[in-house]
Design an enzyme around this catalytic site. Structure first.
Site, short mmCIF file in Angstrom:
data_model
loop_
_atom_site.label_atom_id
_atom_site.label_comp_id
_atom_site.label_asym_id
_atom_site.label_seq_id
_atom_site.Cartn_x
_atom_site.Cartn_y
_atom_site.Cartn_z
N ASP A 1 60.48 -91.04 -14.25
CA ASP A 1 60.66 -91.36 -12.84
C ASP A 1 60.34 -90.56 -12.09
O ASP A 1 60.72 -89.54 -11.98
CB ASP A 1 61.69 -92.32 -12.45
CG ASP A 1 61.89 -92.80 -11.37
OD1 ASP A 1 61.35 -93.94 -10.95
OD2 ASP A 1 62.73 -92.26 -10.29
N GLU B 1 55.46 -91.52 -14.53
CA GLU B 1 55.17 -92.34 -13.47
C GLU B 1 54.42 -91.32 -12.56
O GLU B 1 54.82 -90.76 -11.74
CB GLU B 1 56.42 -92.63 -12.89
CG GLU B 1 55.87 -93.68 -11.43
CD GLU B 1 56.90 -93.89 -10.30
OE1 GLU B 1 56.67 -94.72 -9.40
OE2 GLU B 1 57.90 -92.95 -10.24
N ASP C 1 64.23 -95.43 -19.23
CA ASP C 1 63.76 -94.93 -17.65
C ASP C 1 64.68 -93.58 -17.64
O ASP C 1 65.80 -93.68 -17.79
CB ASP C 1 63.96 -95.62 -16.59
CG ASP C 1 63.16 -95.79 -15.76
OD1 ASP C 1 62.57 -94.80 -15.16
OD2 ASP C 1 62.32 -96.89 -15.59
N HIS D 1 57.36 -102.78 -11.23
CA HIS D 1 58.44 -103.26 -10.49
C HIS D 1 58.11 -102.84 -9.02
O HIS D 1 59.00 -103.01 -7.95
CB HIS D 1 59.60 -102.84 -10.88
CG HIS D 1 59.89 -101.36 -11.06
ND1 HIS D 1 59.31 -100.65 -12.12
CD2 HIS D 1 60.54 -100.44 -10.24
CE1 HIS D 1 59.63 -99.29 -12.04
NE2 HIS D 1 60.29 -99.25 -10.96
N ASP D 2 57.16 -101.85 -8.94
CA ASP D 2 56.93 -101.39 -7.55
C ASP D 2 55.60 -101.87 -6.52
O ASP D 2 55.44 -101.58 -5.75
CB ASP D 2 56.82 -99.65 -7.60
CG ASP D 2 58.02 -98.92 -8.06
OD1 ASP D 2 59.09 -99.60 -7.54
OD2 ASP D 2 57.93 -97.98 -8.57
C1 GLC Z 1 60.19 -94.67 -8.55
C2 GLC Z 1 60.46 -96.05 -9.17
C3 GLC Z 1 60.95 -96.79 -7.95
C4 GLC Z 1 62.14 -96.13 -7.33
C5 GLC Z 1 61.74 -94.65 -6.98
C6 GLC Z 1 63.03 -93.84 -6.79
O1 GLC Z 1 59.06 -94.91 -8.10
O2 GLC Z 1 59.52 -96.82 -10.18
O3 GLC Z 1 61.41 -98.16 -8.44
O4 GLC Z 1 62.59 -96.78 -6.13
O5 GLC Z 1 61.18 -93.95 -8.16
O6 GLC Z 1 63.80 -93.60 -7.88
#
Ligand code: GLC
Length: 572
Positions: free
Chosen positions: A234, A294, A132, A354-355
């Site tokens: 990310d 993402e 990541d 995970h979100d």
């Molecule tokens: C992305 C990640 C998330 C995180 C956010 C801030 O959305 O998937 O889990 O909290 O970025 O880094």
């Protein structure tokens, strides 16, 4: 590769030779298997949340050696690459998405040597490793930020976004943080505000500063040279903000933190993002690496932009619109698939991460949950494109949301309670056995295990031919061997059916028909494939989400039980 000092010269030469051999064999194996496609187009990716996957040192938190110990499981399951969410040194305010050092491993997860061993062992099994890349912000404990904050004259001051307030006690503008509160944090010592799209402990980097770009690009090189096959980027849409700091438009209503809804016009998806992505892609191409984004977009045009006008940005922007369809709706999935399939970019499908709340809960009706979990797998794993799984979906893991505010670990849940319970529910320990702590750890895990671990776990499901796990295994094996699933076109069928989603995957004479009853009632469906030059009047079931005795089905009339899913081969 850093070499432990204790190694003698001979041992060192031997270690280097072994490393080179394993790297070579892996590269050769992979090159041979890709045929006309890039490796990532054929791959099924599997997201590992390291805190929750496997705990080798029994401290209640997963670690890298835990992941290494489960590589055989992942190989048998049929995944080609794992994406490990941040395992770098971090104060863990956002559970690793607040990175304090981009070129090391957090001691809670292990060491760089453990990481190297994980890579070597993964490669031996033909599995690639993706990391990541938290590019938008660092932790406030990162040495760059500590320096930047120390004085207005710091050499690192311009690595972050520091601005004067609008007036005494007033932030520079109306921007709000995604995780609640204003997006500006006042620093008493230097009497300026810094910008943070997420928590105050996650200050945004200033990507307009070439030194930031260079340092961050070098980080990717550091990991590529260690054998990493790519990155998941990310929050990539947040890299740039309006240099004039114009206020974002306010929309009606309140968000889950009780703040006004805001359109992120000046804080998200600014065109400059694409310049960075093109350059980052150039670096990645030097290592045959993949960039996965993402990419939160609200329409297909937004998603298309991430591929780059000349296909020179992200190879795999995630279709998060698909991932957040929250109802079992054949027309909605059909619409979304059609849009991305003709977009010109290589589709990237996923249902979980995970979100977001696990798909088991989002689509399950409480009665046919396992069957629906298989149906959804049969959907996204038979589409044309790459697929990204999330640990535990293959055993039908469900969300376990915190029951009270005191139980919440994710700061989003603490702030947003009770409207938002946070993301703990989808991050619970992997369920390996029906024993204590689901076989994840002998210590109390950092998050509790759902009660369903008694029935939904790797050990028990491995023994049950009808389990969700065995369905996934068969499906992944089919996906890797059926020419039509690997390389076939996507052809939508019976496009007006409100309940049954069906399509053909076709590669020359090979055709696979996928039929998914997304409704709770029995359906009957007819296919006429003659206009596609397919003469057969029957099809052979190769996989179904329930036990089937009759494997041949007449195409002119297929009856489907509620939530039935069939994958059928059309004879040549
Ligand atoms: C992305 C990640 C998330 C995180 C956010 C801030 O959305 O998937 O889990 O909290 O970025 O880094």
């Amino acid at each position: 590769m850093p070499i432990p000092r204790s190694l003698t010269r001979r041992a060192l030469l031997f270690a280097v030779a072994v490393f080179l051999c394993s790297a070579l064999t892996f590269a050769q194996q992979q090159a041979a298997s890709v045929g006309g496609r890039q490796w990532w187009q054929r791959a099924v990716f599997y997201e590992v949340y390291p805190r929750s996957f496997a705990d080798s040192d029994n401290d209640g938190i997963g670690d890298l050696n835990g992941i290494t110990s489960k590589l055989d499981y992942l190989k048998r399951l049929g995944v080609d690459a794992i994406w490990i969410t941040p395992c770098f040194p971090s104060p863990q305010v956002d559970f690793g998405y607040d990175v304090a050092d981009y070129e090391n491993i957090d001691p809670m997860y292990g060491t760089l040597q453990d990481f190297d061993r994980l890579i070597t062992e993964a490669h031996k099994r033909g599995i690639r490793v993706i990391l990541d890349f938290v590019m938008n912000h660092t932790s406030d404990q990162h040495k760059w930020f500590v320096d930047s904050q120390s004085s207005r004259d710091s050499a690192y001051r311009d690595w972050y976004i520091w601005r004067d307030g609008r007036g005494p006690g007033q932030p520079p503008n109306n921007w709000l943080a995604l995780f609640g509160g204003p997006a500006w944090q006042f620093d008493r010592q230097t009497r300026q505000y810094y910008y943070h799209a997420f928590y105050p402990q996650q200050p945004d980097l200033n990507w307009r500063n070439p030194a930031v770009e260079k340092a961050m690009f070098d980080t990717t090189r550091f990991w590529y040279q260690r054998g990493v096959a790519g990155f998941r980027l990310d929050a990539v849409d947040r890299l740039f903000e309006d240099p004039e700091l114009r206020d974002n438009p306010i929309r009606p209503g309140l968000n889950s933190f009780g703040q006004p809804n805001m359109e992120p016009k000046y804080t998200s998806n600014l065109p400059e993002v694409h310049d960075v992505l093109r350059d980052l892609r150039e670096v990645a191409d030097g290592y045959d690496a993949v960039l996965i984004g993402e990419t939160w977009t609200s329409n297909i045009n937004g998603l298309k932009e991430y591929y780059g006008r000349h296909g020179n940005e992200l190879q795999m922007p995630m279709d998060l619109m698909f991932a957040t369809v929250n109802e079992l709706s054949a027309p909605e999935f059909r619409r979304q698939i059609a849009a991305v399939d003709v977009s010109g970019g290589w589709p990237v499908y996923l249902l979980n991460n995970h979100d977001v709340v696990r798909s088991y809960n989002r689509y399950g009706d409480g009665q046919h949950n396992d069957q629906i979990a298989k149906l959804m797998a049969a959907l996204y794993l038979t589409l044309r494109g790459s697929a990204i799984m999330y640990y535990g979906e293959e055993i039908g893991m469900e969300n376990k949301d915190p029951e009270s505010k005191d139980d919440v670990k994710d700061p989003i849940g603490k702030l947003g309670w009770p409207i938002t319970k946070g993301r703990d529910g989808e991050r619970t320990p992997m369920q390996w056995t029906d024993g204590a702590n689901s076989g994840f750890s002998t210590a109390t895990p950092w998050l509790p295990v759902p009660a369903s671990a008694k029935t939904h776990n790797v050990e028990s499901e491995s023994k049950d031919p009808d389990s969700v796990l065995n369905f996934y295994k068969r499906l992944l094996s089919l996906r890797h061997t059926e020419k039509a699933l690997l390389d076939g076109d996507y052809i939508a069928l019976n496009a007006d059916d409100p309940n049954v989603l069906s399509y053909l995957r076709r590669y020359k004479d090979d055709a696979v028909l996928v039929v998914l009853n997304m409704s709770a009632s029995e359906q009957s469906i007819t296919f006429d494939l003659s206009s596609l030059g397919l003469a057969s009047s029957t099809a052979q079931i190769v996989l179904a989400n329930r036990r089937e005795h009759r494997l041949q089905r007449p195409l002119r009339s297929i009856t489907l039980d509620p939530f039935a899913a069939y994958i059928l081969k059309i004879p040549r």
